[in-house]
Write a protein that holds these residues in place. Structure first.
Motif: not given
Length: 146
Positions: A56-58, A70-72, A78-79, A87-88
């Protein structure tokens, strides 16, 4: 409809003939690792049982653009909000250029505007996958740490 190879599609995107969203830009960059469909099929068959992960892209909002983390990536939470229900909104007062110069562990898509994307990855892909070929759609040079 028009058939294009991944490098051709990226060039058409850069020249603003076509548009596709950041996840597809990322995947076109990943497909650029293969010179033929046969090569892609061979790779896919060899790693088919290795597994996969949920992403899940942030979105990180900066004054001069956005970064899809992206992860990594060192800035990836972390969460993360996998459902989109929370809706962060992640934002910073730092410019994209400063975040790129300060960073060291990248797995991100930098978005300067709708037609200006760049992929930066220097982590090892999980599950024997392959990282995208890093493509920039502007004149920014963040390669010093890649």
């Amino acid at each position: 409809f028009q058939w294009s190879s991944p490098p051709e599609a990226i060039e058409r995107f850069k020249s603003q003939e076509i548009w596709f969203p950041p996840p597809q830009f990322y995947e076109f960059c990943r497909l650029c690792n293969f010179s033929s469909l046969g090569e892609l099929q061979k790779f896919s068959s060899a790693r088919a049982l290795e597994g996969c992960e949920r992403w899940m892209p942030v979105m990180l909002s900066a004054p001069d653009g956005f970064i899809q983390l992206l992860p990594g990536d060192e800035l990836y939470p972390e969460d993360p909000d996998y459902t989109g229900e929370k809706k962060i909104i992640v934002s910073t007062d730092k410019k994209v250029e400063d975040l790129m110069k300060e960073g060291g562990i990248f797995h991100r898509i930098v978005i300067k505007n709708i037609n200006n994307l760049a992929v930066y990855v220097n982590i090892k892909a999980k599950y024997k996958h392959i990282n995208p070929v890093m493509m920039k759609n502007d004149n920014s040079d963040y390669n010093s740490r890649l």
